[in-house]
Design an enzyme around this catalytic site. Sequence first.
Site, PDB file in Angstrom:
ATOM      1  N   GLY A  57       0.822  -1.102   0.072  1.00  0.00           N
ATOM      2  CA  GLY A  57      -0.009  -0.024   0.125  1.00  0.00           C
ATOM      3  C   GLY A  57       0.679   1.167   0.013  1.00  0.00           C
ATOM      4  O   GLY A  57       0.497   2.453  -0.559  1.00  0.00           O
ATOM      5  N   ASP A 113       0.909   3.122   4.377  1.00  0.00           N
ATOM      6  CA  ASP A 113      -0.361   4.064   3.748  1.00  0.00           C
ATOM      7  C   ASP A 113      -1.393   4.299   4.543  1.00  0.00           C
ATOM      8  O   ASP A 113      -2.012   5.458   4.796  1.00  0.00           O
ATOM      9  CB  ASP A 113      -1.039   2.983   2.676  1.00  0.00           C
ATOM     10  CG  ASP A 113      -1.225   1.618   3.389  1.00  0.00           C
ATOM     11  OD1 ASP A 113      -0.900   1.264   4.271  1.00  0.00           O
ATOM     12  OD2 ASP A 113      -1.842   1.021   2.510  1.00  0.00           O
ATOM     13  N   ASP A 116      -5.085   1.721  10.948  1.00  0.00           N
ATOM     14  CA  ASP A 116      -6.530   1.307  11.157  1.00  0.00           C
ATOM     15  C   ASP A 116      -6.743   1.063  12.466  1.00  0.00           C
ATOM     16  O   ASP A 116      -6.718   1.970  13.268  1.00  0.00           O
ATOM     17  CB  ASP A 116      -6.874   0.217  10.069  1.00  0.00           C
ATOM     18  CG  ASP A 116      -8.571  -0.217  10.148  1.00  0.00           C
ATOM     19  OD1 ASP A 116      -9.179   0.453  11.174  1.00  0.00           O
ATOM     20  OD2 ASP A 116      -8.821  -1.030   9.453  1.00  0.00           O
ATOM     21  N   LYS A 144      -7.079   6.134  10.485  1.00  0.00           N
ATOM     22  CA  LYS A 144      -8.519   5.938  10.848  1.00  0.00           C
ATOM     23  C   LYS A 144      -8.473   6.069  12.421  1.00  0.00           C
ATOM     24  O   LYS A 144      -8.686   5.082  13.012  1.00  0.00           O
ATOM     25  CB  LYS A 144      -8.852   4.628  10.355  1.00  0.00           C
ATOM     26  CG  LYS A 144      -9.440   4.559   8.873  1.00  0.00           C
ATOM     27  CD  LYS A 144     -10.191   3.323   8.767  1.00  0.00           C
ATOM     28  CE  LYS A 144     -10.108   2.864   7.169  1.00  0.00           C
ATOM     29  NZ  LYS A 144     -10.459   1.529   6.993  1.00  0.00           N
ATOM     30  N   PHE A 165     -13.909   2.329   4.565  1.00  0.00           N
ATOM     31  CA  PHE A 165     -12.867   1.808   3.842  1.00  0.00           C
ATOM     32  C   PHE A 165     -12.595   2.819   2.795  1.00  0.00           C
ATOM     33  O   PHE A 165     -13.482   3.227   2.055  1.00  0.00           O
ATOM     34  CB  PHE A 165     -13.287   0.251   3.240  1.00  0.00           C
ATOM     35  CG  PHE A 165     -12.376  -0.412   2.712  1.00  0.00           C
ATOM     36  CD1 PHE A 165     -11.335  -1.221   3.648  1.00  0.00           C
ATOM     37  CD2 PHE A 165     -12.084  -0.318   1.371  1.00  0.00           C
ATOM     38  CE1 PHE A 165     -10.422  -1.832   3.146  1.00  0.00           C
ATOM     39  CE2 PHE A 165     -10.902  -1.346   0.730  1.00  0.00           C
ATOM     40  CZ  PHE A 165     -10.217  -2.030   1.691  1.00  0.00           C
ATOM     41  N   ASP A 172      -5.814  -0.616  -1.754  1.00  0.00           N
ATOM     42  CA  ASP A 172      -6.414  -1.362  -2.680  1.00  0.00           C
ATOM     43  C   ASP A 172      -7.721  -1.907  -2.179  1.00  0.00           C
ATOM     44  O   ASP A 172      -8.019  -1.953  -0.592  1.00  0.00           O
ATOM     45  CB  ASP A 172      -5.908  -2.426  -3.094  1.00  0.00           C
ATOM     46  CG  ASP A 172      -5.580  -3.508  -1.853  1.00  0.00           C
ATOM     47  OD1 ASP A 172      -5.024  -3.105  -0.869  1.00  0.00           O
ATOM     48  OD2 ASP A 172      -5.801  -4.722  -2.228  1.00  0.00           O
ATOM     49  N   ARG A 178      -5.431   0.630  -6.583  1.00  0.00           N
ATOM     50  CA  ARG A 178      -4.154   1.316  -6.149  1.00  0.00           C
ATOM     51  C   ARG A 178      -3.583   2.154  -7.220  1.00  0.00           C
ATOM     52  O   ARG A 178      -2.983   3.132  -6.791  1.00  0.00           O
ATOM     53  CB  ARG A 178      -3.153   0.230  -6.183  1.00  0.00           C
ATOM     54  CG  ARG A 178      -3.296  -0.943  -5.255  1.00  0.00           C
ATOM     55  CD  ARG A 178      -1.956  -1.820  -4.974  1.00  0.00           C
ATOM     56  NE  ARG A 178      -2.274  -3.164  -4.198  1.00  0.00           N
ATOM     57  CZ  ARG A 178      -1.968  -3.199  -2.768  1.00  0.00           C
ATOM     58  NH1 ARG A 178      -1.975  -2.121  -2.005  1.00  0.00           N
ATOM     59  NH2 ARG A 178      -2.588  -4.515  -2.374  1.00  0.00           N
TER      60      ARG A 178
HETATM   61  P1  IMP Z   1      -4.423  -2.244  10.984  1.00  0.00           P
HETATM   62  O1  IMP Z   1      -3.489  -3.282  11.348  1.00  0.00           O
HETATM   63  O2  IMP Z   1      -5.750  -2.449  11.271  1.00  0.00           O
HETATM   64  O3  IMP Z   1      -3.822  -0.899  11.328  1.00  0.00           O
HETATM   65  O4  IMP Z   1      -4.166  -2.289   9.429  1.00  0.00           O
HETATM   66  C1  IMP Z   1      -3.360  -1.717   8.497  1.00  0.00           C
HETATM   67  C2  IMP Z   1      -3.153  -2.126   7.229  1.00  0.00           C
HETATM   68  O5  IMP Z   1      -4.624  -2.604   6.585  1.00  0.00           O
HETATM   69  C3  IMP Z   1      -2.823  -1.080   5.961  1.00  0.00           C
HETATM   70  O6  IMP Z   1      -1.499  -1.079   6.074  1.00  0.00           O
HETATM   71  C4  IMP Z   1      -3.745  -1.468   4.790  1.00  0.00           C
HETATM   72  O7  IMP Z   1      -2.929  -2.228   4.067  1.00  0.00           O
HETATM   73  C5  IMP Z   1      -4.765  -2.290   5.314  1.00  0.00           C
HETATM   74  N1  IMP Z   1      -5.878  -1.281   5.583  1.00  0.00           N
HETATM   75  C6  IMP Z   1      -6.598  -0.769   6.524  1.00  0.00           C
HETATM   76  N2  IMP Z   1      -7.757  -0.016   6.312  1.00  0.00           N
HETATM   77  C7  IMP Z   1      -7.557  -0.049   4.863  1.00  0.00           C
HETATM   78  C8  IMP Z   1      -8.543   0.767   3.991  1.00  0.00           C
HETATM   79  O8  IMP Z   1      -9.492   1.465   4.203  1.00  0.00           O
HETATM   80  N3  IMP Z   1      -8.345   0.663   2.589  1.00  0.00           N
HETATM   81  C9  IMP Z   1      -7.509  -0.401   2.399  1.00  0.00           C
HETATM   82  N4  IMP Z   1      -6.562  -1.109   2.967  1.00  0.00           N
HETATM   83  C10 IMP Z   1      -6.668  -0.864   4.418  1.00  0.00           C
END
Ligand code: IMP
Length: 189
Positions: A57, A113, A116, A144, A165, A172, A178
Site C-alpha cells: 500500500g 499507507d 486502522d 483512521k 474503507f 486497494d 491502487r
Molecule cells: P491495521 O493493522 O488494522 O492498522 O491495518 C493496517 C493495514 O490494513 C494497512 O497497511 C492497509 O494495508 C490495510 N487497510 C486498513 N484500512 C484500509 C482501507 O480502508 N483500505 C485499504 N486498506 C486498508
Amino acid sequence: MSEPTVIPAEKTVEIRGERFRLFLDETAIQARVAEIGAEISHTYEGQVPILIGVLNGSFMFIADLMRAIDIPCEIDFWKLSSYGAEKVSSGRVHELKKIDADLEGRHIIIVEDIVDTGLSMQYILDRMQEHNPASIRVATLLHKHEATRVDVQLDYVGFRIPHLFVIGYGLDYGQQGRNLPEIYILDDA
Ligand code: IMP
C-alpha cells in the site's frame, strides 16, 4: 457573456462491485506530502534516514515522499499481509518480504499507507526495535483514528479520516484501485 457555472457530478469509481466517492484529490494529497517531506528534511538535517516502505500500500506515498525530501536518504521495503480481500481488519499479520538493509544504528522512518486498528504498526515497531536502530519514527498517509485500538506512535500523519474503507493512491480493495491518483471512500449512502 460569461459561461454558466457547471457543477460537476460527484466523482465516483466502482471497484469489484462497490461504489467509492472521491475523498482526497491529487492537489490535497501532494500538498500534504510536500509538507511532510519538508518537515522530515528539517528534522533529519545532517543525518541520512532510511525510509522503510510497508508494501504494497505505501508504494505511491513513499515514492512521492522521497521526492519531497531534499536531504540524503535511503529506502528499503517490508511486506506484510493482514487484510486479503476483506474490507474489515482481521488483526492478523504475516511477514511476506524481509528488509535487506542493515538497520543497526540507523535513523528509520517507517512509511505506511494507513493505520486502522494499529495492530500492524504495533507489530512493525516491535520488530524494528530488534534491529537496534538509532531512532524510529512513523509516517502514515492516513489514520483512521476512531478505529485505532492500540496506542501507537505516529510522528507524521497525512490525514485523519473517518472509519470507512478507502482506496486509491496505493490502497486497494481486493488488489484493485491502487492506480488511482486520488483517494476514494466507500459510499455507504
Ligand atoms: P491495521 O493493522 O488494522 O492498522 O491495518 C493496517 C493495514 O490494513 C494497512 O497497511 C492497509 O494495508 C490495510 N487497510 C486498513 N484500512 C484500509 C482501507 O480502508 N483500505 C485499504 N486498506 C486498508
